[in-house]
Design a protein around this motif. Structure first.
Motif, PDB file in Angstrom:
ATOM      1  N   SER A  37       0.837  -1.194   0.000  1.00 21.75           N
ATOM      2  CA  SER A  37       0.000   0.000   0.000  1.00 21.75           C
ATOM      3  C   SER A  37       0.874   1.246   0.000  1.00 21.75           C
ATOM      4  O   SER A  37       2.022   1.222   0.447  1.00 21.75           O
ATOM      5  N   THR A  38       0.334   2.325  -0.506  1.00 19.21           N
ATOM      6  CA  THR A  38       1.054   3.596  -0.555  1.00 19.21           C
ATOM      7  C   THR A  38       0.313   4.625   0.293  1.00 19.21           C
ATOM      8  O   THR A  38      -0.832   4.408   0.704  1.00 19.21           O
ATOM      9  N   TYR A  39       0.973   5.756   0.538  1.00 21.29           N
ATOM     10  CA  TYR A  39       0.335   6.810   1.329  1.00 21.29           C
ATOM     11  C   TYR A  39       0.780   8.170   0.838  1.00 21.29           C
ATOM     12  O   TYR A  39       1.969   8.417   0.639  1.00 21.29           O
ATOM     13  N   ARG A  40      -0.203   9.050   0.625  1.00 18.69           N
ATOM     14  CA  ARG A  40       0.039  10.461   0.370  1.00 18.69           C
ATOM     15  C   ARG A  40      -0.782  11.257   1.369  1.00 18.69           C
ATOM     16  O   ARG A  40      -1.996  11.052   1.504  1.00 18.69           O
ATOM     17  N   ALA A  41      -0.141  12.146   2.072  1.00 19.75           N
ATOM     18  CA  ALA A  41      -0.842  12.949   3.074  1.00 19.75           C
ATOM     19  C   ALA A  41      -1.928  13.790   2.406  1.00 19.75           C
ATOM     20  O   ALA A  41      -1.656  14.491   1.428  1.00 19.75           O
TER      21      ALA A  41
ATOM     22  N   ARG B  74      -5.529   5.860   4.946  1.00 17.52           N
ATOM     23  CA  ARG B  74      -4.608   5.138   4.066  1.00 17.52           C
ATOM     24  C   ARG B  74      -5.339   4.029   3.311  1.00 17.52           C
ATOM     25  O   ARG B  74      -5.138   3.834   2.105  1.00 17.52           O
ATOM     26  N   ALA B  75      -6.192   3.300   4.020  1.00 18.49           N
ATOM     27  CA  ALA B  75      -6.952   2.233   3.382  1.00 18.49           C
ATOM     28  C   ALA B  75      -7.857   2.795   2.284  1.00 18.49           C
ATOM     29  O   ALA B  75      -7.954   2.241   1.176  1.00 18.49           O
ATOM     30  N   TRP B  76      -8.509   3.901   2.578  1.00 12.31           N
ATOM     31  CA  TRP B  76      -9.417   4.544   1.619  1.00 12.31           C
ATOM     32  C   TRP B  76      -8.666   5.003   0.374  1.00 12.31           C
ATOM     33  O   TRP B  76      -9.124   4.797  -0.765  1.00 12.31           O
ATOM     34  N   GLN B  77      -7.499   5.606   0.549  1.00  8.42           N
ATOM     35  CA  GLN B  77      -6.718   6.057  -0.594  1.00  8.42           C
ATOM     36  C   GLN B  77      -6.390   4.907  -1.546  1.00  8.42           C
ATOM     37  O   GLN B  77      -6.510   5.028  -2.770  1.00  8.42           O
ATOM     38  N   ASN B  78      -5.973   3.787  -0.980  1.00  3.41           N
ATOM     39  CA  ASN B  78      -5.578   2.652  -1.807  1.00  3.41           C
ATOM     40  C   ASN B  78      -6.775   1.977  -2.461  1.00  3.41           C
ATOM     41  O   ASN B  78      -6.702   1.522  -3.599  1.00  3.41           O
ATOM     42  N   ALA B  79      -7.899   1.915  -1.732  1.00  2.11           N
ATOM     43  CA  ALA B  79      -9.107   1.337  -2.319  1.00  2.11           C
ATOM     44  C   ALA B  79      -9.605   2.182  -3.481  1.00  2.11           C
ATOM     45  O   ALA B  79     -10.040   1.651  -4.518  1.00  2.11           O
ATOM     46  N   LEU B  80      -9.554   3.506  -3.326  1.00  2.00           N
ATOM     47  CA  LEU B  80      -9.999   4.398  -4.395  1.00  2.00           C
ATOM     48  C   LEU B  80      -9.116   4.242  -5.633  1.00  2.00           C
ATOM     49  O   LEU B  80      -9.615   4.155  -6.765  1.00  2.00           O
ATOM     50  N   ARG B  81      -7.805   4.211  -5.416  1.00  2.00           N
ATOM     51  CA  ARG B  81      -6.890   4.027  -6.551  1.00  2.00           C
ATOM     52  C   ARG B  81      -7.173   2.718  -7.273  1.00  2.00           C
ATOM     53  O   ARG B  81      -7.267   2.680  -8.509  1.00  2.00           O
ATOM     54  N   TYR B  82      -7.339   1.656  -6.516  1.00  2.00           N
ATOM     55  CA  TYR B  82      -7.569   0.347  -7.124  1.00  2.00           C
ATOM     56  C   TYR B  82      -8.904   0.320  -7.874  1.00  2.00           C
ATOM     57  O   TYR B  82      -9.006  -0.237  -8.967  1.00  2.00           O
ATOM     58  N   ALA B  83      -9.936   0.940  -7.286  1.00  2.00           N
ATOM     59  CA  ALA B  83     -11.261   0.936  -7.917  1.00  2.00           C
ATOM     60  C   ALA B  83     -11.258   1.692  -9.237  1.00  2.00           C
ATOM     61  O   ALA B  83     -12.053   1.390 -10.137  1.00  2.00           O
ATOM     62  N   ARG B  84     -10.384   2.661  -9.370  1.00  2.01           N
ATOM     63  CA  ARG B  84     -10.285   3.401 -10.626  1.00  2.01           C
ATOM     64  C   ARG B  84      -9.499   2.637 -11.693  1.00  2.01           C
ATOM     65  O   ARG B  84      -9.679   2.872 -12.891  1.00  2.01           O
ATOM     66  N   GLU B  85      -8.620   1.731 -11.228  1.00  6.10           N
ATOM     67  CA  GLU B  85      -7.748   1.011 -12.157  1.00  6.10           C
ATOM     68  C   GLU B  85      -8.277  -0.362 -12.546  1.00  6.10           C
ATOM     69  O   GLU B  85      -8.079  -0.808 -13.677  1.00  6.10           O
ATOM     70  N   ARG B  86      -8.940  -1.030 -11.619  1.00  2.00           N
ATOM     71  CA  ARG B  86      -9.340  -2.419 -11.824  1.00  2.00           C
ATOM     72  C   ARG B  86     -10.515  -2.508 -12.793  1.00  2.00           C
ATOM     73  O   ARG B  86     -11.585  -1.928 -12.551  1.00  2.00           O
TER      74      ARG B  86
ATOM     75  N   ALA C  93     -12.077  -1.461   2.380  1.00  2.00           N
ATOM     76  CA  ALA C  93     -10.957  -1.290   1.454  1.00  2.00           C
ATOM     77  C   ALA C  93     -10.452  -2.639   0.973  1.00  2.00           C
ATOM     78  O   ALA C  93     -10.203  -2.833  -0.226  1.00  2.00           O
ATOM     79  N   LEU C  94     -10.290  -3.584   1.895  1.00  2.00           N
ATOM     80  CA  LEU C  94      -9.862  -4.929   1.513  1.00  2.00           C
ATOM     81  C   LEU C  94     -10.872  -5.553   0.566  1.00  2.00           C
ATOM     82  O   LEU C  94     -10.517  -6.192  -0.428  1.00  2.00           O
ATOM     83  N   GLN C  95     -12.158  -5.353   0.848  1.00  2.00           N
ATOM     84  CA  GLN C  95     -13.217  -5.920   0.023  1.00  2.00           C
ATOM     85  C   GLN C  95     -13.186  -5.353  -1.395  1.00  2.00           C
ATOM     86  O   GLN C  95     -13.460  -6.068  -2.370  1.00  2.00           O
TER      87      GLN C  95
END
Length: 596
Positions: free
Chosen positions: A2-6, A310-322, A413-415
Motif C-alpha cells: 500500500s502507498t500513502y500520500r498525506a 490510508r486504506a481509503w486512498q488505496n481502495a480508491l486508486r484500485y477501484a479506478r484502475e481495476r 478497502a480490503l473488500q
C-alpha cells in the motif's frame, strides 16, 4: 504494497475552513502559529511521513521487534531507529510542548495533522513516541519543579521517551485490583515492585533512557482505586539534579506476539525494587493517570483516522484502475475491455462510506483537539468550562467511533480489492490487522461507551451534551436561510431533539435499574457519533461553499454529506431501537444457560 500520500488539501480544509483555526490560534495567544507556520509544519510533516515512515510500514510488519531474553533488550525493525533520529532532528517531539521546557509551543490542534500522518504512514512506528506526549502532560500538570527539570526536558527534546505502566495480568481495565507496590526509601525515593503488561514501547533501542509512569500502592493505602499512586520510574536511574546513573531494576520480561502492529514493542515489564519518585499526591494516582489517558485516547482516535485514510486512498486508486464487468446501465468506458469497478453501485457504497467516515471524522477529531487549546489557553472562564465539558463528552466518541470506523473502513478497502486484498502483496490485510488494536488499547469500545453514558452524561447531568446541542442549534439558526445548508437543517434539528430525548429516557430508566446504563451505552455511543458527524458534514458543506476551493471540491463535499445523511445517519434508527428495547433482552438469560 500500500502507498500513502498525506491528504494536505483536506487537512487544511478541516483545520482552517471548517474550524477557523487561524483566527482561533490568534485569539488564544498562539502568536507563532500563523497560517504560514502551520502550512510549513504540514508540508514538512507530509514529507517525513511519506518518504521516511511509509516505506518502513511493511518492513516493520514483516520483521517485527526482536527480544534478547538474556539482557531484556529489544531491537526494533530495520530503519525504525534511524527514522526516530530524523524525527528528533526535525524537532517534532516538542512541536506542541511549552517553550519553557524546550518545545515549540504550537497549539495542540496544529499538531494533530502530523499525528494523523504519522499513524497513516506507519502505525507501529508511531506508537514509540505516542506516550511521550502523555508523560509530558502528566509531568506538566502533576510534577514537581525538579521532576519537570530532570525528566520533562529530555522527553520534550526526544532524547528520552515515556510510557504508561498501568495494566497487570490480573486486573486489566479494573485498576483497583492492581498489586504493584511502592515502599519509601530513606532518600525520598520509592522502591517499586510488580509486573505490568501490554506496555507500549516499554523497551526499545531508540533512546538511552525510557521514563515509565507506573501505578502502584503505598503501604496502608486504601483498597481499590482510591489507594493508587503514580511514580516516575526511569530505565536508567536519575537523581534529583538530573544526573543519570546506573541501570534501574526494571526489565522487559517478554514481547507480546500480536495480530498486528508487529513493528511496535508491546512489553511485559518487571519492576524488582526499581527506584522511582512519587508524582502528584499519595493515593491520587488515578487523577494523574487520567491526564495521560484522556490525551492518549484522543491520540488513538487519530490512529484510527490515519489508518482508515490510508486504506481509503488505496481502495480508491484500485477501484479506478481495476477493470471488471460492465456497468448495469451500459458501458461507461466503451473503449476499454471492461469498466473500472468504481462504476458499480456496491463498490461506490464502500468507497463513499470510507470517504464520509474519514473526512467527517477528521473534522470531529481536529475539533476535539482545538478544545484542548481552549481549555488551556482560553481567556474567558466560562468558555474554558464549556470547552472542558464538551471535550470530556467527545473524548470517548472520538476514541471509540474513529477506531471502530477504522475497522469498518479497512474492511471495505480490503473488500474493494477482492481476493487481491486478502494476500499480503497489496498491503490491505496489514491495515486490517493493524486497525483492530485501536479499538482495544487505551480502553476498549465498551469502556468508552460506559464512560460516555455513565460518567460524561448521566453523572455530569449532560453538561457536554448540552454544549453540543447548543452548537447544533446555533448552526441551524444561522444557516436556515443559506442555500448551501438548507437540505440538512431539518434532519439535523430532528436528530438533535431525538438525541436529547433519548438521553432523558435512558436516565429515567437507569434510576430504576442501573443495568440500563450498560445496556444502552454501546448504542448510545454510536448514535452520538453519527449525529455529531452529521453536524460536521453540514458545517463542511457550508464551509466549502464559502471557500475558494474548486467547484469539484465543493460538489464532492456536498454529495458526500448527502450520502452520510441518506446512508449512514439512518444507522441511528437501529441504535435507537436497541436502546429502547432496554436491558431485558440482554440480562434475562441466566449466565449458566448461555451454552444450553
Amino acid at each position: 504494497m500500500s502507498t500513502y500520500r498525506a491528504p494536505l488539501s483536506d487537512m487544511r480544509f478541516a483545520l482552517f475552513d471548517v474550524l477557523g483555526a487561524e483566527a482561533l490560534f490568534a485569539r488564544l495567544g498562539f502568536d507563532a502559529a500563523t497560517r504560514d507556520t502551520v502550512d510549513a509544519v504540514l508540508d514538512e510533516g507530509a514529507r517525513f511521513a511519506e518518504t521516511v515512515l511509509a516505506p518502513l510500514n511493511a518492513v516493520g510488519d514483516a520483521s517485527g521487534c526482536s527480544f534478547d531474553a538474556q539482557t531484556g533488550e529489544v531491537t526494533t525493525p530495520p530503519g525504525f531507529r534511524q527514522a526516530y533520529a530524523q524525527y528528533v532532528d526535525g524537532g517534532w517531539p516538542g512541536l506542541v510542548s511549552p517553550e519553557a521546557f524546550g518545545g515549540q509551543g504550537l497549539p495542540h490542534a496544529a499538531g494533530v495533522p502530523l499525528k494523523e500522518m504519522i499513524d497513516a504512514a506507519n502505525l507501529a512506528w508511531g506508537n514509540f513516541p505516542l506516550l511521550s506526549h502523555g508523560a509530558t502532560e502528566a509531568l506538566l500538570h502533576h510534577g514537581e519543579a525538579w521532576q519537570q527539570d530532570a525528566f520533562l526536558r529530555p522527553i520534550v527534546q526526544g532524547t528520552w521517551t515515556g510510557t504508561m505502566c498501568l495494566t497487570e495480568p490480573q486486573c486489566g481495565t479494573d485498576l483497583g485490583l492492581l498489586t504493584t507496590r511502592a515502599v519509601a526509601n530513606d532518600d525520598g525515593s520509592h522502591s517499586i515492585t510488580g509486573t505490568k503488561i501490554f506496555i507500549t514501547a516499554g523497551e526499545h533501542d531508540f533512546t538511552d533512557n525510557i521514563i515509565h509512569l507506573v501505578l502502584a500502592r503505598l503501604p496502608g493505602a486504601p483498597a481499590g482505586s482510591k489507594g493508587i499512586s503514580m511514580f516516575i520510574v526511569p530505565r536508567m536511574q536519575v537523581d534529583r539534579d538530573g544526573t543519570v546513573g546506573a541501570r534501574n531494576a526494571v526489565r522487559c520480561g517478554a514481547l507480546e506476539h500480536k495480530m498486528g502492529i508487529h513493528g511496535s514493542a508491546t512489553c511485559v515489564m518487571n519492576f524488582d525494587g526499581a527506584r522511582g519518585y512519587l508524582i502528584g499526591e499519595p493515593n491520587k494516582g488515578l487523577a494523574a493517570m487520567f491526564t495521560m489517558m484522556n490525551t492518549a485516547r484522543l491520540a488513538v482516535g487519530l490512529q484510527g483516522l490515519g489508518i482508515a485514510d490510508r486504506a481509503w486512498q488505496n481502495a480508491l486508486r484500485y477501484a479506478r484502475e481495476r477493470l471488471q464487468m460492465r456497468a448495469l446501465s451500459g458501458p461507461k468506458f466503451p473503449e476499454q475491455r471492461a469498466d473500472p469497478i468504481i462504476v458499480h453501485p456496491d463498490v461506490r457504497r464502500m468507497l463513499l462510506t470510507q470517504k464520509a467516515l474519514v473526512e467527517g471524522g477528521r473534522v470531529l477529531g481536529y475539533h476535539a483537539a482545538s478544545l484542548i487549546d481552549i481549555v488551556s489557553h482560553g481567556a474567558d472562564a466560562a468558555e474554558r468550562a464549556q470547552a472542558d465539558a464538551l471535550l470530556g463528552f467527545l473524548t470517548p466518541i472520538v476514541k471509540a467511533c474513529l477506531t471502530e470506523w477504522a475497522v469498518e473502513c479497512t474492511y471495505h478497502a480490503l473488500q474493494c480489492f477482492g481476493g487481491h486484498g486478502y494476500i499480503a502483496e497489496h498491503g490491505m490485510e496489514q491495515l486490517v490487522r493493524d486497525a483492530r488494536i485501536t479499538t482495544l488499547y487505551e480502553g476498549t469500545t465498551g469502556i468508552q461507551a460506559l464512560d460516555l453514558m455513565g460518567r460524561k452524561t448521566l453523572q455530569q447531568h449532560g453538561a457536554g451534551l448540552r454544549v453540543m446541542l447548543a452548537m447544533i442549534e446555533d448552526f441551524c439558526a444561522d444557516s436556515a436561510n443559506q442555500q448551501a445548508a438548507g437540505e440538512f437543517i431539518a434532519p439535523l434539528r430532528e436528530k438533535a431533539a431525538e438525541w436529547q430525548e433519548l438521553t432523558r429516557t435512558i436516565g429515567l430508566r437507569a434510576a430504576a435499574d442501573p443495568d440500563e446504563i450498560g445496556a444502552a451505552a454501546y448504542d448510545y455511543l454510536f448514535y452520538s457519533g453519527y449525529v455529531a458527524l452529521a453536524y460536521w458534514w453540514a458545517r463542511s458543506v457550508v464551509a466549502a461553499d464559502a471557500s475558494t476551493h474548486s467547484s469539484a471540491f465543493k460538489a464532492a463535499k456536498r454529495e458526500t454529506a448527502r450520502f452520510h445523511f441518506a446512508r449512514l445517519l439512518p444507522r441511528t434508527l437501529m441504535h435507537k431501537a436497541a436502546i429502547e428495547s432496554g436491558a431485558g433482552p440482554l440480562m434475562s438469560l441466566e449466565a449458566e444457560r448461555f451454552d444450553a
